[in-house]
Motif scaffolding. Structure first.
Motif, PDB file in Angstrom:
ATOM      1  N   THR A 522       0.821  -1.216   0.000  1.00 46.49           N
ATOM      2  CA  THR A 522       0.000   0.000   0.000  1.00 46.49           C
ATOM      3  C   THR A 522       0.850   1.260   0.000  1.00 46.49           C
ATOM      4  N   GLY A 523       2.179   1.076   0.129  1.00 45.79           N
ATOM      5  CA  GLY A 523       3.066   2.237   0.191  1.00 45.79           C
ATOM      6  C   GLY A 523       3.184   2.795   1.585  1.00 45.79           C
ATOM      7  N   GLU A 528       8.017  -0.930   0.982  1.00 48.45           N
ATOM      8  CA  GLU A 528       6.866  -1.150   0.102  1.00 48.45           C
ATOM      9  C   GLU A 528       6.896  -0.181  -1.082  1.00 48.45           C
ATOM     10  N   ARG A 529       7.266   1.059  -0.818  1.00 49.53           N
ATOM     11  CA  ARG A 529       7.341   2.031  -1.917  1.00 49.53           C
ATOM     12  C   ARG A 529       8.383   1.599  -2.950  1.00 49.53           C
ATOM     13  N   ALA A 530       9.485   1.050  -2.461  1.00 54.93           N
ATOM     14  CA  ALA A 530      10.513   0.573  -3.379  1.00 54.93           C
ATOM     15  C   ALA A 530       9.983  -0.556  -4.255  1.00 54.93           C
ATOM     16  N   LEU A 531       9.261  -1.473  -3.657  1.00 53.85           N
ATOM     17  CA  LEU A 531       8.693  -2.580  -4.436  1.00 53.85           C
ATOM     18  C   LEU A 531       7.694  -2.066  -5.469  1.00 53.85           C
ATOM     19  N   LEU A 532       6.923  -1.048  -5.127  1.00 50.87           N
ATOM     20  CA  LEU A 532       5.978  -0.474  -6.091  1.00 50.87           C
ATOM     21  C   LEU A 532       6.727   0.175  -7.263  1.00 50.87           C
ATOM     22  N   LEU A 557       4.538   7.408  -4.155  1.00 45.55           N
ATOM     23  CA  LEU A 557       4.782   8.784  -3.740  1.00 45.55           C
ATOM     24  C   LEU A 557       3.923   9.148  -2.534  1.00 45.55           C
ATOM     25  N   VAL A 558       4.280  10.216  -1.865  1.00 46.01           N
ATOM     26  CA  VAL A 558       3.503  10.734  -0.747  1.00 46.01           C
ATOM     27  C   VAL A 558       3.043  12.134  -1.131  1.00 46.01           C
ATOM     28  N   GLY A 565      13.431   9.906   3.234  1.00 49.21           N
ATOM     29  CA  GLY A 565      14.281   8.720   3.172  1.00 49.21           C
ATOM     30  C   GLY A 565      14.429   8.165   1.772  1.00 49.21           C
ATOM     31  N   LEU A 566      13.647   8.691   0.822  1.00 45.50           N
ATOM     32  CA  LEU A 566      13.751   8.263  -0.575  1.00 45.50           C
ATOM     33  C   LEU A 566      14.181   9.420  -1.477  1.00 45.50           C
ATOM     34  N   GLY A 567      14.847  10.421  -0.886  1.00 47.03           N
ATOM     35  CA  GLY A 567      15.312  11.548  -1.689  1.00 47.03           C
ATOM     36  C   GLY A 567      16.554  11.185  -2.497  1.00 47.03           C
TER      37      GLY A 567
END
Length: 858
Positions: A522-523, A528-532, A557-558, A565-567
């Protein structure tokens, strides 16, 4: 006071150099006469072997006899990408004589700016402005020159100096008028282009006197040298042949005469015919054969010395060549006797250093190392040099290396290695590999720190073109950890490296497994965001539905932004993941989102002072965004900047391919075919291809290039290979891998049935992806294979789709093609306007030619 003039130079390589030696002696006299005399700069220019190195050696002899301090450095063909390598060599005698506290006091305000470049202090979190570093180095050398007057600086092989050193040298040369120091620079003509060449030209202009261009020996000088070496009984015909065989090159003449002495050949006309074969054995392949005759141990020793390039000591070479101390010492002596290596003059109190007798020998030995072994030896050398405490190229690592030399307490040793590996990551992935492998094999790294080290190791392996090992490294670590967020993070990294692997999938059913994992995400966190993101990229490469791809990427994305942490400058995941995200948008017609992400990357790296590979990729992908938009001039500018930076990082790396591939593709789109071909030839844009994915597909770009220059058969073969490789990997996005479209056009006359099948396949893939660009491009292919009204109708449909596409270059091409087929002046004129706004000169010329002919136009 009575001056003591130096005796005549004894070196045979200095024949016919009286004018040059007189100028050098005069410059030394001026330097020594008055502490306040203006500085002097001499530039010696000549082809390889004409005596530049010998003249510098004679300068040293003359200067030291007059009581001067002499510091010297040499550029290295294999070390051009090491920042400040040559200036650090040059100042080594001063640096090693200072304690850190003395250096800080002596350099004053410049300590924090010049210190990192000189390798004596930590640069901190941000990289200093290049201009500031240069000014700091200029100030540092000015102070050292006053302290050590009379000072002579000698720089050999300046054409191979790193760009940062040349930048400093050009700035320093402009300020010599009020500084009493003698600088002598030796270089070959040509050899380099671009920024480095401009810096060298600026040095020559600052000399205030003409550059000394060295010429070959005259026949008379060659005869004199022959008789001085072999005896006065050498007859005229033999002497003349010595000159003819060597072309009067002093180095080759000396080496040939040494071979004549070794073989005890009588120097008479009857033996003159044997000189050509002897000359071949003294250089190039013959020199390598001569090296091999010295035995396998001596060959390995010479190979290791060539890999090290600088700071060559017997103990370091012994480690790299896996020789015992006694065997290594014997090899060194044997190579000195064979005139391959010699002892280097250095003021350092450390172990005696060796260097190759001549750069030509170093180049020949280096090039003789088998490619795979050369790559492996470079990686091992990085670890050996770093472990010795002698090879830190960046000051960010010096304090950590000193911590290792103490050595650190056992409980923190692994942590120090981990930190040092992280510090070397941006500029020296091979060193990172060595440090982190050692750290992971020691006790002390546990939990998240261990996982961080494993992931960083895998990144370094990827950047070092060791793709399969990168994947296996994280796969093995994931197998040790129970299910949970940490294991998911490692799995995501494994999927990431497999996703950028250019070969067939390393894990069976990878895409299915990734889709299954991502379906549950679900992010809610970055794993999880990386897997998406990985799922979205995989779907894009496979050519799945663009709407679904965008929806998957959006979930990563948020509020439409990258999550904390994903910059771009966050280290946890690395740049590759975010480039996948942006590229998924770029190849599904979401160019606004892609362009925003690429621009954000460039701004982030500029702000943080990150250079190296990160900045190379940022400029390259900004260029890709411009290319997709149809802003071809802007794309070319960004890509040229990327390639210039990539030259400093290292050829052959995936990022170098990215810059080159996109620039060639952009030049082709502009219609600059000859320039695209020259660029490809100059930068090695040809098989074998890298092991990582490059966007767009390099085989497709190479095939298009071959067709454009008229090498149709080769182009067809390359496009067929591109299709086969893409099919094996499951890559069916027709915008990224456009080989089938170009292949259909190329086969339209020769094999129309196959061309038609390819066009149908392109159309099917385009409709599956569902973007306006893909469908419009597929319709352009179909129209190119038809005639009459059916061709006109298909071309009109292509225009309709591409008019709605964000890709203006493709729209311009389609509009012009439709104008030609429909005989429509308005469409041709609109196509010209679009092409001109894109910077597509080739399209403009084609449309103008049609308008000028005007036959049948409405």
């Amino acid at each position: 006071m009575t001056e003591v003039r130096p005796p005549a130079a004894p070196s045979a390589a200095l024949w016919e150099r009286d004018e040059e030696l007189a100028a050098i002696a005069e410059a030394v006299d001026v330097l020594c006469a008055d502490r306040h005399s203006p500085g002097t700069l001499l530039v010696l220019r000549g082809e390889a072997g004409l005596g530049k190195t010998a003249l510098l050696a004679e300068t040293r002899r003359i200067a030291e006899q007059r009581g001067c301090t002499v510091w010297s450095a040499r550029g290295g063909e294999t070390l051009r990408t090491v920042p400040f390598n040559v200036v650090r060599q040059l100042l080594q005698p001063a640096l090693v004589s200072m304690l850190p506290e003395e250096a800080r006091e002596y350099l004053g305000d410049w300590y924090g700016i010049a210190g990192p470049a000189l390798g004596i202090t930590d640069p901190g979190e941000r990289q200093a402005d290049p201009q500031g570093v240069c000014e700091g180095l200029v100030a540092a050398v000015r102070r050292l020159a006053r302290r050590d007057w009379p000072l002579v600086l000698l720089i050999d092989d300046a054409h191979w100096a790193d760009q940062e050193t040349l930048y400093w040298l050009a700035a320093f040369a402009e300020r010599l008028a009020d500084l009493s120091v003698l600088v002598v620079v030796a270089r070959r003509p040509g050899e380099i282009t671009g920024v480095s060449a401009r810096h060298l030209d600026a040095v020559a202009e600052a000399a205030g006197r003409p550059v000394t261009n060295l010429s070959a020996l005259t026949p008379e000088a060659a005869a004199g040298l022959t008789r001085a070496t072999l005896g006065e009984n050498a007859d005229a015909a033999f002497c003349r042949e010595v000159w003819a065989v060597t072309g009067g090159n002093p180095y080759e003449t000396v080496e040939l005469l040494a071979k004549v002495q070794d073989t005890e050949l009588d120097p008479v006309e009857a033996h003159a015919g044997e000189l050509r074969e002897l000359n071949r054995s003294a250089r190039g392949g013959g020199l390598v054969a001569r090296l091999e005759e010295l035995g396998i141990d001596a060959t390995r020793f010479a190979w290791a010395a060539a890999i090290l390039g600088d700071g060559i000591t017997v103990d370091l070479v012994a480690q790299l060549a896996t020789l015992g101390p006694d065997a290594a010492a014997r090899c060194a002596e044997r190579l000195r006797g064979a005139r391959i290596l010699t002892e280097r003059h250095t003021a350092s109190a450390g172990p005696a250093e060796l260097e190759f007798v001549h750069p030509l020998i170093a180049t020949a030995v280096y090039n003789s190392i088998p490619d795979a072994l050369r790559r492996a030896m470079h990686g091992i050398a990085a670890r050996i040099v770093t472990d010795s405490g002698r090879g830190a190229a960046a000051a960010a690592r010096r304090c950590l290396e000193r911590a290792l030399e103490e050595p650190p307490r056992p409980e923190v040793h692994a942590h120090v290695l981990h930190e040092l590996g992280s510090a070397t990551f941006l500029t020296a992935p091979a060193r990172t590999i060595g440090h982190l492998r050692t750290a992971l094999g020691m006790p002390g790294l546990d939990g998240d720190r261990r996982v961080d080290a494993v992931i960083r190791l895998s990144q370094a392996l990827l950047h070092n073109d060791q793709m399969e090992e990168a994947v296996r490294t994280v796969e093995a670590e994931a197998a040790r950890i129970p299910a949970g967020p940490t294991r998911m993070r490692l799995q995501a990294v494994q999927f990431m490296w497999e996703g950028v692997h250019a070969g067939e999938s390393l894990t069976p059913d990878r895409s299915a497994r990734l889709a299954e994992l991502a379906a549950t995400c679900t992010g809610r966190d970055n794993a999880e965001r990386a897997l998406l993101i990985l799922r979205g990229f995989d779907a894009m490469m496979r050519g799945e539905n663009a709407e679904e791809i965008a929806e998957i990427c959006d979930r990563a994305l948020v509020n439409g932004r990258l999550a904390p942490g994903l910059g771009w400058t966050d280290n946890e995941w690395g740049v590759e993941l975010l480039l996948m995200l942006a590229s998924s948008y770029a190849y599904t017609d979401r160019l606004d989102r892609a362009e925003a992400l690429y621009s954000e990357a460039l701004q982030a790296y500029d702000t943080a002072g990150w250079g190296g590979g990160h900045l190379v990729l940022a400029h390259a992908y900004v260029g890709l965004a411009h290319r997709r938009r149809g802003r071809l001039e802007a794309a070319e500018n960004s890509l040229r900047e990327s390639l210039s930076l990539a030259e400093r990082v290292g050829r052959g790396l995936p990022l170098y391919w990215t810059a080159t591939c996109n620039l060639v593709d952009t030049l082709l789109a502009r219609g600059h075919v000859d320039e695209a071909w020259a660029m490809a030839e100059r930068h090695g844009f040809a098989p074998p291809y890298p092991s990582t994915v490059v966007l767009p597909d390099p085989r497709s770009v190479r095939g298009r290039l071959l067709l454009a220059v008229g090498r149709t058969k080769e182009g067809v073969n390359e496009l067929e290979a591109a299709e086969k490789a893409a099919a094996a990997r499951g890559h069916h996005n027709p915008v990224h891998v456009f080989a089938a479209a170009d292949l259909a056009r190329a086969l339209a006359t020769e094999d129309p049935a196959r061309a038609a099948r390819l066009a149908v396949d392109v159309r099917r893939r385009a409709e599956r992806l569902g973007t306006d660009t893909a469908i419009g491009e597929a319709l352009r292919v179909a129209a190119a294979l038809e005639t009459g009204q059916r061709a006109v109708r298909l071309a009109g449909q292509a225009v309709t789709y591409l008019e709605s596409s964000p890709c203006q270059y493709e729209h311009a091409a389609a509009r012009i093609e439709y104008g030609v087929l429909a005989r429509s002046v308005p469409d041709l004129e609109r196509g010209v306007a679009l092409a001109r706004s894109c910077g597509a000169d080739g399209l403009v010329e084609r449309a103008r030619a049609e308008l000028a002919t005007g036959v049948g136009l409405r």
